[in-house]
Each structure stands twice: as structure tokens, then as C-alpha cells.
Write a protein that holds these residues in place. Structure first.
Motif, PDB file in Angstrom:
ATOM      1  N   ILE A 175       0.841  -1.198   0.000  1.00 58.87           N
ATOM      2  CA  ILE A 175       0.000   0.000   0.000  1.00 58.87           C
ATOM      3  C   ILE A 175       0.876   1.248   0.000  1.00 58.87           C
ATOM      4  O   ILE A 175       0.473   2.305  -0.500  1.00 58.87           O
ATOM      5  CB  ILE A 175      -0.966  -0.018   1.214  1.00 58.87           C
ATOM      6  CG1 ILE A 175      -2.051   1.039   1.052  1.00 58.87           C
ATOM      7  CG2 ILE A 175      -0.233   0.203   2.528  1.00 58.87           C
ATOM      8  CD1 ILE A 175      -3.164   0.960   2.068  1.00 58.87           C
ATOM      9  N   ARG A 176       2.091   1.145   0.526  1.00 62.77           N
ATOM     10  CA  ARG A 176       2.959   2.316   0.549  1.00 62.77           C
ATOM     11  C   ARG A 176       3.715   2.492  -0.758  1.00 62.77           C
ATOM     12  O   ARG A 176       4.044   3.602  -1.140  1.00 62.77           O
ATOM     13  CB  ARG A 176       3.937   2.202   1.721  1.00 62.77           C
ATOM     14  CG  ARG A 176       3.261   2.511   3.053  1.00 62.77           C
ATOM     15  CD  ARG A 176       4.123   2.146   4.232  1.00 62.77           C
ATOM     16  NE  ARG A 176       4.050   0.732   4.542  1.00 62.77           N
ATOM     17  CZ  ARG A 176       3.056   0.199   5.269  1.00 62.77           C
ATOM     18  NH1 ARG A 176       2.111   0.943   5.752  1.00 62.77           N
ATOM     19  NH2 ARG A 176       3.031  -1.092   5.512  1.00 62.77           N
TER      20      ARG A 176
ATOM     21  N   LEU B 165      -0.935  -4.836   3.029  1.00 63.58           N
ATOM     22  CA  LEU B 165      -0.704  -4.243   4.347  1.00 63.58           C
ATOM     23  C   LEU B 165       0.504  -4.903   5.019  1.00 63.58           C
ATOM     24  O   LEU B 165       1.129  -5.794   4.461  1.00 63.58           O
ATOM     25  CB  LEU B 165      -1.957  -4.396   5.209  1.00 63.58           C
ATOM     26  CG  LEU B 165      -3.226  -3.782   4.614  1.00 63.58           C
ATOM     27  CD1 LEU B 165      -4.415  -4.056   5.508  1.00 63.58           C
ATOM     28  CD2 LEU B 165      -3.061  -2.295   4.407  1.00 63.58           C
ATOM     29  N   GLY B 166       0.795  -4.474   6.230  1.00 63.79           N
ATOM     30  CA  GLY B 166       1.929  -5.027   6.943  1.00 63.79           C
ATOM     31  C   GLY B 166       3.237  -4.470   6.407  1.00 63.79           C
ATOM     32  O   GLY B 166       3.267  -3.425   5.751  1.00 63.79           O
TER      33      GLY B 166
ATOM     34  N   SER C  21      -0.117   3.130   7.549  1.00 64.20           N
ATOM     35  CA  SER C  21      -0.527   3.748   6.292  1.00 64.20           C
ATOM     36  C   SER C  21      -1.790   4.575   6.555  1.00 64.20           C
ATOM     37  O   SER C  21      -2.361   4.510   7.636  1.00 64.20           O
ATOM     38  CB  SER C  21      -0.802   2.668   5.259  1.00 64.20           C
ATOM     39  OG  SER C  21      -2.039   2.074   5.536  1.00 64.20           O
TER      40      SER C  21
ATOM     41  N   LEU D 127      -8.444  -4.999   8.824  1.00 59.47           N
ATOM     42  CA  LEU D 127      -7.413  -4.530   7.895  1.00 59.47           C
ATOM     43  C   LEU D 127      -6.472  -3.565   8.601  1.00 59.47           C
ATOM     44  O   LEU D 127      -5.251  -3.615   8.425  1.00 59.47           O
ATOM     45  CB  LEU D 127      -8.060  -3.862   6.681  1.00 59.47           C
ATOM     46  CG  LEU D 127      -8.776  -4.796   5.712  1.00 59.47           C
ATOM     47  CD1 LEU D 127      -9.402  -4.003   4.587  1.00 59.47           C
ATOM     48  CD2 LEU D 127      -7.817  -5.813   5.133  1.00 59.47           C
TER      49      LEU D 127
ATOM     50  N   MET E 141      -3.980  -5.312  10.577  1.00 65.07           N
ATOM     51  CA  MET E 141      -2.904  -5.941   9.813  1.00 65.07           C
ATOM     52  C   MET E 141      -1.951  -4.917   9.234  1.00 65.07           C
ATOM     53  O   MET E 141      -0.877  -5.264   8.743  1.00 65.07           O
ATOM     54  CB  MET E 141      -3.491  -6.786   8.677  1.00 65.07           C
ATOM     55  CG  MET E 141      -4.288  -7.965   9.168  1.00 65.07           C
ATOM     56  SD  MET E 141      -4.976  -8.902   7.816  1.00 65.07           S
ATOM     57  CE  MET E 141      -3.565  -9.875   7.308  1.00 65.07           C
ATOM     58  N   ASP E 142      -2.347  -3.656   9.275  1.00 68.16           N
ATOM     59  CA  ASP E 142      -1.582  -2.639   8.568  1.00 68.16           C
ATOM     60  C   ASP E 142      -0.191  -2.443   9.160  1.00 68.16           C
ATOM     61  O   ASP E 142       0.773  -2.210   8.444  1.00 68.16           O
ATOM     62  CB  ASP E 142      -2.364  -1.320   8.593  1.00 68.16           C
ATOM     63  CG  ASP E 142      -1.690  -0.261   7.770  1.00 68.16           C
ATOM     64  OD1 ASP E 142      -1.293  -0.592   6.644  1.00 68.16           O
ATOM     65  OD2 ASP E 142      -1.548   0.868   8.247  1.00 68.16           O
ATOM     66  N   ILE E 143      -0.067  -2.514  10.484  1.00 68.33           N
ATOM     67  CA  ILE E 143       1.225  -2.235  11.104  1.00 68.33           C
ATOM     68  C   ILE E 143       2.204  -3.374  10.838  1.00 68.33           C
ATOM     69  O   ILE E 143       3.399  -3.157  10.693  1.00 68.33           O
ATOM     70  CB  ILE E 143       1.053  -2.048  12.631  1.00 68.33           C
ATOM     71  CG1 ILE E 143      -0.016  -1.015  12.906  1.00 68.33           C
ATOM     72  CG2 ILE E 143       2.362  -1.677  13.284  1.00 68.33           C
ATOM     73  CD1 ILE E 143       0.359   0.364  12.512  1.00 68.33           C
ATOM     74  N   GLY E 144       1.664  -4.580  10.767  1.00 64.00           N
ATOM     75  CA  GLY E 144       2.547  -5.707  10.506  1.00 64.00           C
ATOM     76  C   GLY E 144       3.162  -6.291  11.754  1.00 64.00           C
ATOM     77  O   GLY E 144       4.264  -6.821  11.713  1.00 64.00           O
ATOM     78  N   THR E 145       2.488  -6.184  12.900  1.00 62.80           N
ATOM     79  CA  THR E 145       2.968  -6.885  14.084  1.00 62.80           C
ATOM     80  C   THR E 145       2.182  -8.175  14.238  1.00 62.80           C
ATOM     81  O   THR E 145       1.082  -8.317  13.714  1.00 62.80           O
ATOM     82  CB  THR E 145       2.764  -6.040  15.355  1.00 62.80           C
ATOM     83  OG1 THR E 145       1.390  -5.724  15.463  1.00 62.80           O
ATOM     84  CG2 THR E 145       3.570  -4.768  15.299  1.00 62.80           C
TER      85      THR E 145
END
Lengths: 672, 320
Positions: free
Chosen positions: A387-388, A465-466, B64, B116, B119-123
Motif C-alpha cells: 500500500i505504501r 498491508l503489513g 498507512s 485490515l 494488519m496494517d502495522i505488521g505486528t
């Protein structure tokens, strides 16, 4: 000036457009490797023609035009091609045009030299594929139908095996071709039964002949059609080619096959069961409903455990085809129980879902293409955090993700809502037990829809994501503007149908009017209330406006009343500072609850390392049980029979001649 | 459209926003009493929200825009849902926008966005929470649909205002199927709102978290909005339950006059107080189940709803 022209001669215009597709395909041949002509001129022109086809189909449907027929002087002597444009074919031409336009313009930017088949040749195969699908939809006799059907199968086979140097792709292509042909034989046999002794193979003749068919013959024709078209559509257990062929094919081709070609199978099934056979027995409906529901849940469960993004989407196609067939089965059940209005509702749901699926599934397959080009990876385990790097693709993929997960206010929700609404009337079916068990189908459907949301959270979360799971992902970039236009077109379609469902329901009403003589109400522009407003209503516009309004007001209030201080800090590391991006949850991890709960569906092979292993490796293989229990025995039996027959293959010419002679004698005896 | 209905509509939304934290505070208070602890004051949730709005946001470097916008989406969808659910009156302008099935869809939208964002941070914990939340979601939805099926069979509608009116037309009606459905609904409510026995809202143990694991990276005003949205979700679910099973007191016409308005307000207050105490009791009496027992728990709820359906159909067949 042009509008009356389109309204008067839609069929002739469509034929011109189809011919232009073929011409476009041929025009790229002289310079197969010169990508510029193909990319900048031919594919965009093809997209324009798709738009024109969609426009003509839409005008035809909305003006309620009477069916148009024509006879083309091609084909064998005395067997000219009959073609016909009616509401059913027009609706599927609309699907073809709308989704095809987005895919074609995307393809203009996507296909490049050096990846499998040269772009010029690819253009030819691609446009022949489009034209043959349009002809399948227009055919009005069994000959033309089969010719177009086979052309469609062959052209798509060549498209799938574009990178034929890779053995797996050749294997997948062969499986696809094999299944396509077995399916075609079933369809051919079905037509053979349908002519009912009249030996007339025009659909018009069949429509009259089928009323004199015995129940046994009618059911045989119906089952053969279900088998043949089910194979193309990917109904379980006939689905095995889908998850193999989709990852093998280039992404726009996957989009075409999943978004449009599967719908031609739905079209064919509707044509035979409703138009030619005039659905006669409620048991047919129960069968189709059961197969549809099973495919839906099966596809959703398998999609949840995939690690390859295109395989995941392929299984999701099986799920969506299952939902469409569930709607069709319900429509048959209602129609044969004389509940015509509910039948129209169920069929409308199935048709709208077919249109919706062609939009969001094409969209998602195209985004996998963009991701594949930008990163070179198809495996979810090597992606992440896009996404980035690719905000354009990520935003548009989010629209597709929410749409396919069946969430309001996007289009996937509308068709699932309509289908659930029609399920609510199943207790009125006048067959004891059926009216008690069919309502449970609604629960299966709800489970499927919620599982689809699970699958799509996995897909979107792991890909976009992630944190990036590979260092190379930091070089990923958004695709070219042509590709962006294609993606945007499909995303706009998803949003538009979501907030104004009438855009899809009005055309579908033309089809239900033609096949069932009933339509559901679509009069109000603001909301849909298919049966009665006090019973159930839904308004995408108000929902979207409400969500945006409340979000906006909340945002403003928070901005005005609270301070806006914000600082960037590292993510919380749970007290363990040595974390890497590889320690994120994986696609396999996300699928683990599903493996645990639905273990009976899978065949799981595990290699577990021993505790004192220095370089421990954990490996797991997950297989479809159906492959081992159904297909491998068939393959082995075929091999055995072939071995037995091979005794005849002695290599000496005299024995072959003797065999031919004996056959001739036997046939002569048989005839005389 | 009369201006009074628009006024009532906004009144209903504001009431929901205002008293949702109070409802959560009431449940916490009841729980504390039942467990022999000294209870936090009723307004504790408001103090919490105020504290959070005062703090600086500590945003993860890898976040994000999706992560930042999600709290607003959650809050917005829950407020919209509160506007659609007939908690005080039935003929409000937003009511037609979605029937009960579409409301489930709206809640699902909020759930997907929260997952979602997690999950965005990825931890590791965020993703784990996301997958567990989605799992509970897909297990609860079939049960919820069967509950609505029950209501539809009784009154021929899935639109909540019509259901409320249907009840009022037959006040003596007590179909056995509705009791099954009501029990099933309470079970789903507990699971969907991350409460015991599926999830413990007060836990500090990451490995057992579901809902809380998804919020680990949220802070300050973002966290305040997410928490407020969770309170609203619980309030909304309670109001759906009231509309489905105990709709007495809800004003049929929003222009009915002051008396009807007061009655509906009082009825809602009484129902919330009783329901809050009942939820606290259920939570105090149950222990958290292992995550892989959750399917059994929700299958039980589904089964009850199906039983209700079959009871209705069999009784109907007998009468006919």
C-alpha cells in the motif's frame, strides 16, 4: 440520429463489431513483436468496441426490444448460421462489454514482448477469444453454438499456455483443454436429446420439440447440460481445472476467463434449462441449489487456505459461481412451484451477481497482474506492505476486496442481499421437507459470504498491508496509466452498481421478463424494495451518503475540538526488539483456523522436523480430496483401457486394414 | 417529510452516541458488584474518552493512511447503524435505508476495516487478532441470519420498523420459536461484541486477546474513537435485540407527541438497565472458552435458531 439506428439494427451492428474484433486481431499479426501498434492502437480500439457492445446491449434491454434474428450464409451447405439477439443474450453481452472494456484497456499496458507469446499473436488470440464469446451468446442453433464454443475453448487454451516453456503451465493447459472438451461433448449430447426426434438443430425448433419430450429425456438433457456447462463454470466436483489454469495464464487472460468466460457457461445453462426446456420439475431446482451451495462453501474454504494469490482468486471464482447457481436453483424451485415473482427475484439475484462478479473478479485478477509485474512474486509469503509502494493499485484493490467480500455499500452486497431475500420465501414452497431444508441454504450462503470476507481480508492484508516480506519489494511501482484506466473503470463499475443497484437490476428485469414473465420492482431510484417496501428495503445511496456524512462530521469535530498532536514512533515490539518483517503472520497462518475447522475437506501432508534437527524444515502440502478420490481413479481406468486397446496397435498395416474391414462389415450388418 | 421526524432522527443518533458509553459503564459496574469488587463510577468510560482525547497520538512508523482513517469509519458506521435501528421510534427517515440483513452487512464492513487496520502495522498480535475476529464473524453470521429468518416467518419482514409494528399488532403473541431465537441472539451478541465467554474485554494477556489485540497500536484520539465505536456497537446490538424481541414502548409515529416520546425514552432506559444487568450476570457466571471452542459455542447458537425455525414450521404444518 445514432440512437434510433442502434435501436433498429442492434444485431447487425453487433455483427459488424465482432468482425472488427477479428480484424483488429489480424492487424497485429504482421508485426508480432512490434508492441507499440498492438499496445497503443489495437487493444484500446478493442476496448472501444467492448464499450460499443455494452451500449448496444444496454439500449436493447432498456427499450424492451423484441428478439431479433438473422441467418448468416456461412457454415456447411444447407446449414446456415442462425443468430438471435434477445434479452438473455443481451444481458450477457452487457457483461462481456463492461468487463471486457476494462480488461482490454488494461491489457494495452500489460502485454509486453519477452513474456511468453509475442504481443501481436497474443492480440489475435485475445480478440478471437472475445469474438467467439460474443458469438456463443448470439448463436441460435446448435451448430454455431458448438463452433463458437470450441473456438472459445481453443483460443483461451492458447492464451493460458502463453508461457508454454514452463512444464507446469503446459500441464495446466492440457487439463483445461481436456475438461473443456469433455464438457463440450456433454453439451453436444444435450443438444442431441433436445432436438427430440425432429432433427432440427435451431433453438427455435428445439423450443417446440422439447414440450413433447418424455420426463426421462428432458431430465437427461438437463443433466447433460448441467454437467457440460458446470465443467466450464467450475462447479464442484468439476472445478479442478480452474485453480490450475488461472495461475498459469497471464493476468488479463485470467480476468477474461474468470470474469466473462465462466458467465458464458451460466448463459448456456440458463438458455437450455429455462428457454429451451422451460424448467419442468422442481427436483431439478433442488439439484442445482445443492450443487451451487456446495460449490460456494467449498470454494470459500479452499480459497482461505491458498498461498498463491491467483489460486486464491480462482477458488473464490468457484465460490461465486456457486452463488450464481444457487440463485438459479432457487429460481427453478420457485418457478416450478408457481411462485413466479419469487423466481424472478432469485433469478435477478443470480444475474446481478454474474454481472458483479465479472466486475470485481476481473478487477482483482488485474491487480494481481500489476503486483506480479511490479514485484515478480505471486506467492503471498513474499509480498506485503505494497500500500505504501503502490497506492493506486492498493486503493483500487481495496474497492474490489470490499465488493467481493459482500460488504455494503458496494455491489457484491446487493446481489447477496437479493439472494438472501429470495431465500426468505422458501418456506412457502409446497413440498414438505423441501420447505424446511432449503431455508438452511440461507445459512450456508451467509457462512459463504462471511468466509469470503475472511478470505479477502487475508488477500488484501497479506499483499498490501503489513511490512514488505522481501527487500526487493521496495522497488515496486504503480503501473502505467493505461493499466490504471482499466482498473479504475472496473472499480467505478463496482461502486456505481453498489450505490444504484437499479443499474444492474433493470437490465436483469428484461431477462426475468423474457424467461419467467415476471419482474421485480425497480421503480424507485433511491432504494430497492424487491417485493414490498415494508418487508425489506435497501438503499446504497443513503448508506454511502450516511457513512460519508458521519465520517466527515466526526472528522471535523475531532479536528475542531481536540488537538491534532501526533508523533511517529516505532511499532510496539512486545518487548522483543529483534523482530523482522519475516516474523509477521503469514498467509498460511491466516488460513490455520480454517484448516483446523474444516479439516475433513483437505488432504494434509506434513513434514515435521525432529526436536534435535540442526536445520529444521517445516513443510506442509494441502490437497483437494476430490482430486484423489474422483479424478485419479478415472485417469487410471482410462490408462488401463488404453493399455488394453493398445494390443491392436501392432504396427503391421495388414492388421489395421483387417480391422477397418471388419468394422465395415459389422456396420453394414447393423444398418441392413 | 416532516421536520419533526428529521429532528427525532438526529435526536436518536445523539442519544445513541451519548449513552452508549454509559451503557458500557453500567455493565462494568454491575459486573463489579456481582464479583464483590468496588465498582468504578458510572461515568468512568467518559473520563476514559476524555483522557484519550487529551493525549498525543503515538502513531507507528509503518502505519498507512488506512490505519488512520479506520477509527473514523468505525465510528461513522456505528452512528449510521444507530440511526437505522428503531430504538426510540419506527418511522424515521433513515429506517428504510437498510433492513436487518443490510445492518449485519454494515457491521461486517466495520469489522473488515478494523481487521485490515490491525494488519496494517505488521505486528504479530495485530494480524492474529484480525484473523480471530474474522473467524468469530463468519461463525456468527449464519446464526444471526437464522434468527432473522425466525422473525421473518412470524411477521413477514426483515425491516426492523415493520417487525416492531408487527409485534404491537399482536401483543399477546409468544411463539415458541421466538424464545429459541432470543437465546441464540444473546449468544451471538456476546460473541460479536468481544465479551465473555468468547473474549474478555478486560484482559491484559495478549495471547488470548481477540478484539483488544487489534487495538494494540491505536492510541489517543484514534483509540478513543475505536472504543466509542465498540460501545456503540454493543448499544446497537442491544437495540436490535429490543426491536426483535421486546419492542414494547417504541413510538410508532415519531410525530406522536410528547407523551409517546417520553414513554419510548423511559422504555429504552428500563430495557437498557435490565439488559445491562443481565449481560453482567451472564458474563460473571461464564468463563472464557478456548478460541477453538468458539465454533462449538456459535454452532450451539446456530442450532438454537434453526430449532426455532423448525418448531415454527412444524407447528405451522400441524395447524394447516
Amino acid at each position: 440520429m445514432t440512437l434510433p439506428l442502434i435501436a433498429e439494427h442492434p444485431l447487425r451492428l453487433l455483427l459488424y463489431l465482432i468482425t472488427t474484433w477479428l480484424a483488429l486481431g489480424l492487424a497485429g499479426l504482421p508485426t508480432p513483436r512490434g508492441g507499440r501498434l498492438v499496445a497503443r492502437v489495437l487493444f484500446p480500439l478493442g476496448a472501444m468496441i467492448c464499450l460499443a457492445v455494452a451500449t448496444i446491449a444496454a439500449i436493447f434491454l432498456l427499450t424492451g426490444h423484441a428478439p431479433q434474428t438473422a441467418i448468416l450464409p456461412f457454415g456447411l451447405p444447407d446449414l446456415p448460421f442462425h443468430i438471435r439477439l434477445d434479452a438473455l443474450s443481451a444481458f450477457f453481452l452487457l457483461i462481456l462489454g463492461l468487463a471486457g472494456a476494462g480488461i482490454s484497456i488494461f491489457s494495452a499496458g500489460y502485454f509486453r514482448a519477452g513474456e511468453g507469446t509475442a504481443p501481436g499473436l497474443m492480440g489475435l488470440q485475445y480478440h478471437v477469444f472475445l469474438a467467439s464469446m460474443a458469438l456463443v451468446l448470439l448463436a441460435d442453433d446448435a451448430y454455431l453454438f458448438m463452433v463458437a464454443w470450441e473456438t472459445m475453448a481453443l483460443s483461451s487454451y492458447f492464451l493460458v499456455t502463453s508461457q508454454h516453456r514452463i512444464p507446469e503451465i503446459r500441464r495446466a493447459g492440457f487439463l483445461y483443454l481436456l475438461m473443456a472438451h469433455v464438457g463440450a461433448i456433454c453439451i453436444l449430447l444435450s443438444f442431441g436429446v433436445l432436438q427430440g426426434g425432429s432433427w432440427q438443430f435451431t433453438f427455435d425448433a428445439m423450443r417446440h420439440a422439447t414440450s413433447t419430450l418424455t420426463p426421462f429425456l428432458a431430465t437427461t438433457a438437463f443433466l447433460l447440460a448441467l454437467l457440460g456447462f458446470g465443467m466450464k463454470a467450475g462447479l464442484v466436483p468439476l472445478h479442478v481445472w480452474l485453480p490450475e489454469a488461472h495461475p498459469a495464464a497471464p493476468s488479463p487472460v485470467s480476468a477474461m476467463m474468470s470474469g466473462i468466460m465462466l458467465k458464458t457457461a451460466v448463459y448456456g445453462f440458463l438458455r437450455i434449462s429455462f428457454d429451451l426446456l422451460h424448467v419442468r420439475f422442481w427436483q431439478w431446482g433442488v439439484l442445482v441449489l445443492a450443487v451451487g451451495l456446495f460449490s460456494a462453501i467449498y470454494g470459500a474454504i479452499f480459497a482461505a487456505v491458498q498461498s498463491d494469490m491467483k489460486r486464491l482468486l480462482a477458488y473464490s471464482s468457484i465460490e461465486n459461481i456457486g452463488i450464481i447457481f444457487t440463485g438459479i436453483g432457487l429460481a427453478i424451485l420457485f418457478e416450478t412451484s408457481n411462485l413466479h415473482l419469487y423466481a424472478a427475484l432469485a433469478l435477478c439475484a443470480a444475474l446481478v451477481h454474474a454481472l458483479n462478479h465479472s466486475l470485481f473478479k476481473s478487477l482483482l485478477f488485474l491487480t494481481t497482474g500489476s503486483v506480479l509485474h511490479a514485484t515478480g512474486h505471486r506467492n503471498l509469503g513474499k509480498l506485503g506492505g505494497l500500500i505504501r509502494r503502490m497506492p493506486w493499485v492498493a486503493t483500487i484493490a481495496l474497492v474490489g476486496t470490499l465488493a467481493i467480500a459482500g460488504l455494503p455499500p458496494l455491489n457484491g452486497f446487493v446481489s447477496e442481499w437479493l439472494l438472501l431475500q429470495s431465500f426468505l420465501f422458501t418456506p412457502q414452497i409446497p413440498h414438505a421437507f423441501v420447505n424446511m431444508f432449503v431455508p438452511l441454504g440461507a445459512a450456508v450462503l451467509a457462512l459463504t459470504a462471511a468466509l469470503a470476507a475472511y478470505v479477502m481480508v487475508k488477500f488484501y492484508g497479506v499483499v498490501f498491508l503489513g511490512q514488505p516480506r522481501e527487500a526487493s519489494l521496495s522497488e515496486a511501482r504503480d503501473p502505467s496509466w493505461l493499466e490504471r484506466i482499466g482498473l479504475l473503470w472496473l472499480a467505478i463499475g463496482c461502486i456505481a452498481i453498489g450505490i444504484v443497484p437499479q443499474l444492474a437490476m433493470r437490465p436483469a428485469a428484461g431477462v426475468t421478463g423474457m424467461l419467467l414473465g415476471q419482474t421485480v420492482a425497480t421503480s424507485s431510484l433511491w432504494w430497492i424494495a424487491p417485493i414490498a417496501p415494508q418487508q425489506a428495503s435497501y438503499s446504497g445511496v443513503i448508506l454511502l451518503a450516511g457513512i460519508l456524512g458521519t465520517i466527515g462530521i466526526t472528522f471535523l469535530l475531532v479536528r475542531l475540538l481536540a488537538h491534532g498532536r501526533l508523533r511517529r514512533v516505532p511499532a510496539w515490539d512486545c518487548g522483543y526488539p529483534h523482530q523482522t518483517a519475516r516474523m509477521q503472520d503469514t498467509a498460511e497462518g491466516f488460513g490455520q483456523p480454517i484448516r483446523h475447522m474444516f479439516g475433513a475437506f483437505f488432504r494434509i501432508e506434513r513434514d515435521l522436523p525432529t526436536p534435535d534437527d540442526i536445520a529444521p524444515r517445516y513443510r506442509m502440502r494441502l490437497e483437494d480430496r476430490i482430486w484423489r478420490t474422483l479424478y485419479l481413479p478415472i485417469a487410471r481406468a482410462t490408462q488401463k483401457i488404453a493399455d488394453m486397446v493398445s494390443i491392436l496397435q501392432s504396427g503391421s498395416l495388414s492388421i489395421y486394414l483387417l480391422c477397418s474391414f471388419l468394422t465395415l462389415i459389422v456396420l453394414l450388418v447393423f444398418v441392413l | 417529510m416532516k421536520s419533526i421526524t428529521v429532528f427525532r432522527q438526529f435526536g436518536e443518533m445523539l442519544v445513541a452516541i451519548a449513552i452508549a458509553p454509559l451503557f458500557a459503564g453500567w455493565i462494568a459496574q454491575c459486573r463489579a458488584w456481582m464479583q464483590n469488587r468496588s465498582a468504578p463510577p458510572l461515568i468512568q468510560p467518559y473520563r476514559m474518552l476524555r483522557k484519550l482525547f487529551d493525549k498525543d497520538v503515538a502513531l507507528a512508523e509503518t502505519a498507512s493512511p488506512l490505519f488512520r482513517i479506520t477509527p473514523y469509519i468505525l465510528f461513522g458506521t456505528m452512528v449510521l447503524a444507530a440511526a437505522i435501528i428503531p430504538s426510540l421510534a419506527t418511522d424515521l427517515p433513515f429506517a428504510r435505508a437498510a433492513d436487518a440483513i443490510a445492518l449485519i452487512g454494515l457491521f461486517a464492513t466495520a469489522r473488515v476495516f478494523l481487521s485490515l487496520a490491525a494488519m496494517d502495522i505488521g505486528t504479530a498480535f495485530g494480524t492474529m487478532g484480525a484473523r480471530r475476529e474474522m473467524m468469530i464473524g463468519f461463525l456468527a453470521e449464519p446464526a444471526l441470519l437464522m434468527i432473522l429468518f425466525n422473525a421473518f416467518l412470524l411477521f413477514g419482514s426483515t425491516a426492523l420498523p415493520s417487525l416492531v409494528d408487527g409485534y404491537r399488532a399482536h401483543p399477546s403473541l409468544m411463539d415458541p420459536s421466538i424464545i429459541f431465537a432470543a437465546v441464540a441472539f444473546v449468544m451471538v451478541l456476546l460473541a460479536e461484541n468481544a465479551r465473555l465467554p468468547i473474549d474478555n474485554p478486560t484482559t491484559h494477556l495478549e495471547l488470548t486477546m481477540i478484539h483488544e489485540a487489534m487495538l494494540l497500536e491505536y492510541s489517543a484520539r484514534h483509540l478513543a474513537l475505536v472504543e466509542w465505536a465498540s460501545n456503540l456497537k454493543l448499544f446497537n446490538y442491544a437495540c436490535i435485540g429490543f426491536a426483535l424481541f421486546i419492542p414494547w414502548g417504541i413510538a410508532t409515529h415519531s410525530a406522536d407527541g410528547v407523551v409517546a416520546m417520553l414513554i419510548s425514552d423511559a422504555a429504552l432506559a428500563i430495557k437498557l438497565i435490565v439488559a445491562g444487568a443481565a449481560l453482567a450476570l451472564i458474563e460473571s457466571l461464564s468463563a472464557k472458552v478456548r478460541i477453538f471452542r468458539a465454533p462449538e459455542y456459535l454452532a450451539m447458537s446456530f442450532l438454537l435458531a434453526v430449532l426455532g425455525l423448525l418448531v415454527h414450521l412444524l407447528l405451522g404444518a400441524k395447524q394447516a
